[in-house]
Design a protein around this motif. Structure first.
Motif, PDB file in Angstrom:
ATOM      1  N   GLY A 128       0.816  -1.197   0.000  1.00 45.74           N
ATOM      2  CA  GLY A 128       0.000   0.000   0.000  1.00 45.74           C
ATOM      3  C   GLY A 128       0.850   1.247   0.000  1.00 45.74           C
ATOM      4  O   GLY A 128       1.748   1.402  -0.844  1.00 45.74           O
ATOM      5  N   VAL A 129       0.584   2.119   0.963  1.00 49.53           N
ATOM      6  CA  VAL A 129       1.307   3.378   1.073  1.00 49.53           C
ATOM      7  C   VAL A 129       1.838   3.500   2.497  1.00 49.53           C
ATOM      8  O   VAL A 129       1.546   2.679   3.371  1.00 49.53           O
ATOM      9  N   LEU A 130       2.613   4.534   2.734  1.00 50.66           N
ATOM     10  CA  LEU A 130       3.143   4.786   4.068  1.00 50.66           C
ATOM     11  C   LEU A 130       2.022   5.262   4.989  1.00 50.66           C
ATOM     12  O   LEU A 130       1.228   6.128   4.607  1.00 50.66           O
ATOM     13  N   ASP A 131       1.958   4.723   6.210  1.00 53.67           N
ATOM     14  CA  ASP A 131       1.021   5.278   7.171  1.00 53.67           C
ATOM     15  C   ASP A 131       1.645   6.523   7.798  1.00 53.67           C
ATOM     16  O   ASP A 131       2.800   6.875   7.494  1.00 53.67           O
ATOM     17  N   THR A 132       0.910   7.200   8.677  1.00 54.81           N
ATOM     18  CA  THR A 132       1.408   8.456   9.231  1.00 54.81           C
ATOM     19  C   THR A 132       2.691   8.277  10.033  1.00 54.81           C
ATOM     20  O   THR A 132       3.674   9.005   9.797  1.00 54.81           O
ATOM     21  N   PRO A 133       2.759   7.324  10.992  1.00 55.85           N
ATOM     22  CA  PRO A 133       4.031   7.135  11.695  1.00 55.85           C
ATOM     23  C   PRO A 133       5.178   6.749  10.764  1.00 55.85           C
ATOM     24  O   PRO A 133       6.308   7.224  10.918  1.00 55.85           O
ATOM     25  N   GLY A 134       4.883   5.892   9.782  1.00 53.27           N
ATOM     26  CA  GLY A 134       5.914   5.503   8.831  1.00 53.27           C
ATOM     27  C   GLY A 134       6.397   6.679   7.997  1.00 53.27           C
ATOM     28  O   GLY A 134       7.593   6.805   7.706  1.00 53.27           O
ATOM     29  N   SER A 135       5.466   7.553   7.628  1.00 58.17           N
ATOM     30  CA  SER A 135       5.840   8.741   6.858  1.00 58.17           C
ATOM     31  C   SER A 135       6.768   9.641   7.654  1.00 58.17           C
ATOM     32  O   SER A 135       7.747  10.184   7.125  1.00 58.17           O
ATOM     33  N   VAL A 136       6.452   9.817   8.940  1.00 59.83           N
ATOM     34  CA  VAL A 136       7.299  10.651   9.797  1.00 59.83           C
ATOM     35  C   VAL A 136       8.683  10.030   9.934  1.00 59.83           C
ATOM     36  O   VAL A 136       9.711  10.710   9.792  1.00 59.83           O
ATOM     37  N   LEU A 137       8.717   8.730  10.196  1.00 61.48           N
ATOM     38  CA  LEU A 137      10.001   8.053  10.379  1.00 61.48           C
ATOM     39  C   LEU A 137      10.836   8.093   9.109  1.00 61.48           C
ATOM     40  O   LEU A 137      12.038   8.403   9.146  1.00 61.48           O
ATOM     41  N   VAL A 138      10.210   7.772   7.978  1.00 62.17           N
ATOM     42  CA  VAL A 138      10.944   7.772   6.714  1.00 62.17           C
ATOM     43  C   VAL A 138      11.392   9.186   6.344  1.00 62.17           C
ATOM     44  O   VAL A 138      12.539   9.402   5.933  1.00 62.17           O
ATOM     45  N   GLY A 139      10.507  10.173   6.513  1.00 61.08           N
ATOM     46  CA  GLY A 139      10.845  11.542   6.156  1.00 61.08           C
ATOM     47  C   GLY A 139      11.966  12.110   7.006  1.00 61.08           C
ATOM     48  O   GLY A 139      12.968  12.624   6.488  1.00 61.08           O
ATOM     49  N   VAL A 140      11.811  11.999   8.322  1.00 59.06           N
ATOM     50  CA  VAL A 140      12.824  12.549   9.232  1.00 59.06           C
ATOM     51  C   VAL A 140      14.125  11.750   9.124  1.00 59.06           C
ATOM     52  O   VAL A 140      15.224  12.323   9.068  1.00 59.06           O
ATOM     53  N   GLY A 141      14.005  10.413   9.097  1.00 59.12           N
ATOM     54  CA  GLY A 141      15.197   9.585   9.023  1.00 59.12           C
ATOM     55  C   GLY A 141      15.992   9.801   7.748  1.00 59.12           C
ATOM     56  O   GLY A 141      17.232   9.899   7.782  1.00 59.12           O
ATOM     57  N   THR A 142      15.296   9.893   6.616  1.00 62.55           N
ATOM     58  CA  THR A 142      15.995  10.099   5.345  1.00 62.55           C
ATOM     59  C   THR A 142      16.644  11.472   5.296  1.00 62.55           C
ATOM     60  O   THR A 142      17.798  11.611   4.856  1.00 62.55           O
ATOM     61  N   THR A 143      15.933  12.499   5.768  1.00 61.42           N
ATOM     62  CA  THR A 143      16.503  13.847   5.778  1.00 61.42           C
ATOM     63  C   THR A 143      17.769  13.888   6.630  1.00 61.42           C
ATOM     64  O   THR A 143      18.788  14.463   6.223  1.00 61.42           O
ATOM     65  N   ALA A 144      17.712  13.276   7.808  1.00 56.19           N
ATOM     66  CA  ALA A 144      18.889  13.240   8.672  1.00 56.19           C
ATOM     67  C   ALA A 144      20.043  12.490   8.012  1.00 56.19           C
ATOM     68  O   ALA A 144      21.204  12.926   8.057  1.00 56.19           O
ATOM     69  N   LEU A 145      19.732  11.346   7.385  1.00 52.43           N
ATOM     70  CA  LEU A 145      20.763  10.564   6.708  1.00 52.43           C
ATOM     71  C   LEU A 145      21.429  11.361   5.598  1.00 52.43           C
ATOM     72  O   LEU A 145      22.663  11.357   5.454  1.00 52.43           O
TER      73      LEU A 145
END
Length: 299
Positions: A128-145
């Motif tokens: 499917g798609v990213l859920d809200t917690p997953g979106s936050v984790l992926v967005g923040v984690g990728t930006t930090a990386l």
């Protein structure tokens, strides 16, 4: 008929991506300083080639969306190797030099390796798609990386290894942004304007813009082949990892696919080594058999 439309759009996407990469490489010749200061970034944004590359990157994204709408990922992803076939001779010609035999060998190794790797790295596409917690984790984690990688790459004394790190980070940014875009489109379709505040929607432009700057920085001091090959490699791998980890997809390659992926990655690494052409070598037309460990960052 649908699958042929998908292939046509995929080839157009590769062509647009190649044009964007060549424009960014030509821009790197004109703005030679590493992009570590405000002045260099301002010079970059003032140059017409930067905006030309943005237009072509936008076209690439649009054609890619159309391609996967008509054909499965197993058909579309391996076609990504065409950017190397198109880009390396094009960039060399614009630079007033001939592609060396080492580069041709490197391109052949990398194209074969990437084709095999992309063929086995796809997921089943049933997620499917990213859920809200997953979106936050992926967005923040990728930006930090991405930010940490950019910071670390700026402190690597080798031009080649700095380019490798930045190009890899750019590929991760492009791969992750494809997942956040898919999520954003689905959320906006379901919720309307409220979807504009979804974490995936907010993360997409940040990650995509970082990816563009990282890709541009990867070309500073290097010719097109190696950074473009690394970006092409890491893009679908990052998208597949996000799909499996956060979007309910499953890896379709199995253990045999994992073995093929490992061998392909090693072959691609050898090809990218052969494609490593420092900018001063590209300008003079000297042989491309340079050792990246001897390269030093331009000061």
């Amino acid at each position: 008929m649908g699958i042929w439309l998908g292939i046509m759009f995929a080839v157009l996407s590769c062509s647009a991506y190649t044009a964007a990469a060549v424009a960014q490489r030509r821009l790197a010749v004109r703005v030679t300083a590493p992009l570590t200061g405000r002045r260099q970034v301002v010079d970059l944004l003032r140059h017409p080639l930067w905006w030309v590359s943005l237009v072509f990157n936008g076209g690439r994204a649009g054609f890619q969306v159309a391609a996967v709408s008509f054909a499965p990922l197993t058909v579309i992803q391996p076609l990504g190797v065409l950017v190397l076939v198109f880009g390396i001779p094009w960039s060399a010609r614009l630079g007033g030099r001939r592609v060396s035999r080492a580069e041709w060998r490197g391109a052949a190794f990398t194209v074969v390796a990437l084709g095999a790797l992309l063929a086995v790295s796809v997921t089943n596409g049933q997620g499917g798609v990213l859920d809200t917690p997953g979106s936050v984790l992926v967005g923040v984690g990728t930006t930090a990386l991405l930010l940490v990688t950019a910071w670390g790459a700026g402190r690597v004394p080798s031009t080649a290894w700095r380019s490798y790190l930045l190009a890899g980070a750019a590929g991760v940014a492009f791969g992750v942004s494809s997942a956040t875009v898919k999520t954003s489109v689905a959320v906006i379709a379901d919720t309307g304007a409220a979807g504009l505040a979804h974490p995936a929607t907010l993360a997409t432009p940040v990650i995509a813009i970082l990816g563009l700057f990282l890709a541009q920085a990867a070309y500073q001091g290097m010719d097109l082949g190696a950074p473009l090959g690394i970006t092409t490699l890491t893009n679908p791998v990052a998208a597949s990892v996000v799909g499996v980890a956060f979007m309910g997809e499953s890896y379709a390659g199995g253990w045999a696919g994992g073995a093929v992926a490992l061998v392909s990655a090693l072959l691609a690494a050898h090809g990218i080594r052969l494609l490593t052409v420092p900018q001063d070598t590209a300008r003079t037309g000297a042989p491309a058999e340079a050792d990246p460990r001897r390269d030093s960052m331009p000061r």
